[in-house]
Write a protein that holds these residues in place. Sequence first.
Motif, short mmCIF file in Angstrom:
data_model
loop_
_atom_site.label_atom_id
_atom_site.label_comp_id
_atom_site.label_asym_id
_atom_site.label_seq_id
_atom_site.Cartn_x
_atom_site.Cartn_y
_atom_site.Cartn_z
N PRO A 111 5.07 47.44 -22.13
CA PRO A 111 5.26 48.57 -21.22
C PRO A 111 6.66 48.55 -20.60
CG PRO A 111 3.96 46.90 -20.16
CD PRO A 111 4.21 46.42 -21.56
N LEU A 112 7.29 49.71 -20.56
CA LEU A 112 8.61 49.81 -19.94
C LEU A 112 8.52 50.23 -18.48
CD1 LEU A 112 10.76 51.42 -22.77
CD2 LEU A 112 10.36 49.00 -22.26
N LYS A 113 7.40 50.78 -18.07
CA LYS A 113 7.21 51.19 -16.67
C LYS A 113 5.92 50.57 -16.15
CE LYS A 113 9.57 55.60 -17.17
NZ LYS A 113 9.44 57.06 -17.07
N TRP A 114 5.93 50.20 -14.87
CA TRP A 114 4.77 49.60 -14.24
C TRP A 114 4.78 49.90 -12.75
CZ3 TRP A 114 6.33 46.22 -10.55
CH2 TRP A 114 7.63 45.71 -10.67
N SER A 115 3.64 49.75 -12.15
CA SER A 115 3.55 49.93 -10.70
C SER A 115 2.40 49.09 -10.16
CB SER A 115 3.35 51.40 -10.33
OG SER A 115 2.11 51.87 -10.81
N VAL A 116 2.45 48.84 -8.87
CA VAL A 116 1.39 48.12 -8.17
C VAL A 116 0.92 49.01 -7.03
CG1 VAL A 116 0.77 46.05 -6.86
CG2 VAL A 116 2.44 45.88 -8.72
N GLN A 117 -0.37 49.33 -7.04
CA GLN A 117 -0.95 50.13 -5.97
C GLN A 117 -1.91 49.26 -5.16
OE1 GLN A 117 -1.57 51.30 -9.34
NE2 GLN A 117 0.41 52.30 -9.30
N ILE A 118 -1.97 49.55 -3.88
CA ILE A 118 -2.89 48.85 -2.98
C ILE A 118 -3.83 49.89 -2.38
CG2 ILE A 118 -3.12 47.47 -0.88
CD1 ILE A 118 -0.28 46.41 -1.44
N THR A 119 -5.13 49.59 -2.42
CA THR A 119 -6.13 50.47 -1.82
C THR A 119 -6.81 49.71 -0.69
OG1 THR A 119 -6.53 51.55 -3.94
CG2 THR A 119 -8.21 51.83 -2.24
N ARG A 120 -6.85 50.37 0.47
CA ARG A 120 -7.53 49.79 1.63
C ARG A 120 -8.16 50.93 2.42
NH1 ARG A 120 -5.84 44.84 5.19
NH2 ARG A 120 -7.65 44.82 6.54
N ASP A 121 -9.40 50.76 2.79
CA ASP A 121 -10.14 51.77 3.56
C ASP A 121 -10.07 53.14 2.88
OD1 ASP A 121 -10.75 49.84 5.48
OD2 ASP A 121 -8.93 50.30 6.64
N GLY A 122 -10.17 53.16 1.56
CA GLY A 122 -10.19 54.42 0.82
C GLY A 122 -8.84 55.07 0.61
N GLN A 123 -7.78 54.49 1.12
CA GLN A 123 -6.44 55.06 0.96
C GLN A 123 -5.63 54.18 0.02
OE1 GLN A 123 -4.76 55.62 4.85
NE2 GLN A 123 -5.78 57.60 5.06
N THR A 124 -4.90 54.82 -0.92
CA THR A 124 -4.10 54.11 -1.90
C THR A 124 -2.64 54.46 -1.72
OG1 THR A 124 -5.94 54.16 -3.47
CG2 THR A 124 -3.76 53.73 -4.38
N TRP A 125 -1.77 53.45 -1.80
CA TRP A 125 -0.34 53.70 -1.77
C TRP A 125 0.33 52.81 -2.80
CZ3 TRP A 125 -2.82 50.76 1.84
CH2 TRP A 125 -2.33 49.49 2.08
N THR A 126 1.49 53.23 -3.25
CA THR A 126 2.26 52.45 -4.22
C THR A 126 3.07 51.41 -3.46
OG1 THR A 126 2.35 54.27 -5.78
CG2 THR A 126 3.98 52.53 -6.05
N PHE A 127 2.81 50.16 -3.77
CA PHE A 127 3.50 49.05 -3.13
C PHE A 127 4.82 48.76 -3.84
CE2 PHE A 127 4.09 44.35 -3.17
CZ PHE A 127 4.40 44.18 -1.83
N LEU A 128 4.80 48.86 -5.15
CA LEU A 128 5.97 48.49 -5.95
C LEU A 128 5.92 49.23 -7.27
CD1 LEU A 128 8.30 46.31 -6.01
CD2 LEU A 128 6.66 44.81 -7.14
N GLN A 129 7.06 49.65 -7.77
CA GLN A 129 7.14 50.23 -9.11
C GLN A 129 8.44 49.80 -9.76
OE1 GLN A 129 6.67 54.41 -8.62
NE2 GLN A 129 8.63 54.73 -7.65
#
Length: 144
Positions: A111-129
């Motif tokens: 893969p040339l692209k990747w990301s890390v998402q974090i989900t807490r209390d039903g909300q997801t945000w991108t931590f790193l890409q």
Amino acid sequence: MDSSANWEERIWGLPTPSSPTRKNSLQQQLLLEYCGFMAWHPGSWLNLGLKWESLPNGDLHAQLANPEAPATLTMRFDEEGLLRSLSGPVGAETWTFSYLDFHSMQGILVPLKWSVQITRDGQTWTFLQGQVTDIALNSPYSWW
């Protein structure tokens, strides 16, 4: 290193924390970090400290073979068998590594692209890409 050593000692050379809660959290984080690189390092799939289970939907479940501090994650594959994501709990959060834009290099799709998402209390945000912009093999072997 001794094969009977724990996960941190075998993979990272880290001492085991004394608190069971802290130990479980660290085990889970290390498992996610270690497996997060599997898309670029196929040899890491052969780690004997992991127990694999195929799920009915085609996903793969990985668990540390360590009863003192269990850690698990789930890997999801697409129709072509490419690893698209892996996710697992870290405390009250779920961390998900996603892989996109695969490119063939010497017959291995990476893969040339990747990301890390974090989900807490039903909300997801991108931590790193990230995006790979240059690939070079570090092997002097002719079979590469």
